[in-house]
Design an enzyme around this catalytic site. Structure first.
Site, PDB file in Angstrom:
ATOM      1  CB  SER A  60      -0.895   0.014   1.239  1.00 38.07           C
ATOM      2  OG  SER A  60      -1.562   1.256   1.366  1.00 38.07           O
ATOM      3  CE1 TYR A  70      -3.777  -1.826   5.111  1.00 37.73           C
ATOM      4  CE2 TYR A  70      -2.974   0.365   4.538  1.00 37.73           C
ATOM      5  CZ  TYR A  70      -3.473  -0.866   4.157  1.00 37.73           C
ATOM      6  OH  TYR A  70      -3.653  -1.150   2.818  1.00 37.73           O
TER       7      TYR A  70
END
Length: 173
Positions: free
Chosen positions: A154, A167
């Site tokens: 990501s 995350y």
């Protein structure tokens, strides 16, 4: 382009007959990856935590003529990852060409509000599962003589995103 050159290129770049596993293949990026690979005549096995979503997608892919199988697997659980790879080994006769570690999740909270359980769940799902699946798939990839691993990360791993510290760390790992 000459016909001989075109045929040579098609042979070099063809994925026809290859096998692939795509985790988290019923939604988003994973769904698109399953469809793209299946469209190139790759036999794909995918997994999802949700049986209903999985069944709907498998029916959709069957209707499109794609060769896709699937099973329920929550990649945050070690025993389910092991079961997934035993299933894959059985379906693909002990060989695998492509592993796509796509499954991932987030819990949107400020860093100071993340509980130890949140951290463990995010690291387990986004990092540990990918690492473990690479280990589990190694013998199958090696047996194919032509193995590739794709880990979906990501932009959050390199750019600050509010309420995404853990995350980001898990995707950076």
């Amino acid at each position: 382009m000459a016909e001989a050159e075109l045929n040579s290129r098609e042979k070099r770049w063809s994925l026809k007959g290859m096998t692939a596993v795509v985790t988290g293949g019923t939604r988003g990026i994973g769904h698109a990856i399953v469809e793209e690979l299946a469209g190139f005549e790759v036999a794909v096995h995918t997994c999802s935590r949700n049986q209903k979503e999985l069944d709907q997608c498998l029916q959709e892919w069957k209707n499109k003529g794609f060769k896709v199988t699937g099973s329920v697997c929550d990649v945050s659980h070690r025993d389910q990852r092991e079961k997934l790879m035993r299933t894959v080994s059985s379906i693909f006769n002990g060989k695998l060409n492509i592993l796509v570690n796509n499954a991932g999740t987030t819990i949107a909270k400020d860093a100071v509000e993340q509980s130890p359980e949140d951290i463990s769940f995010l690291m387990g799902t986004n990092f540990e599962s990918s690492y473990h699946l690479c280990q589990l798939s190694h013998p199958l990839l090696k047996a194919s003589g032509n193995g590739s691993i794709v880990n979906i990360s990501s932009i959050a791993s390199i750019v600050a995103v509010p309420q995404s510290a853990i995350y980001a760390a898990s995707k950076g790992a």
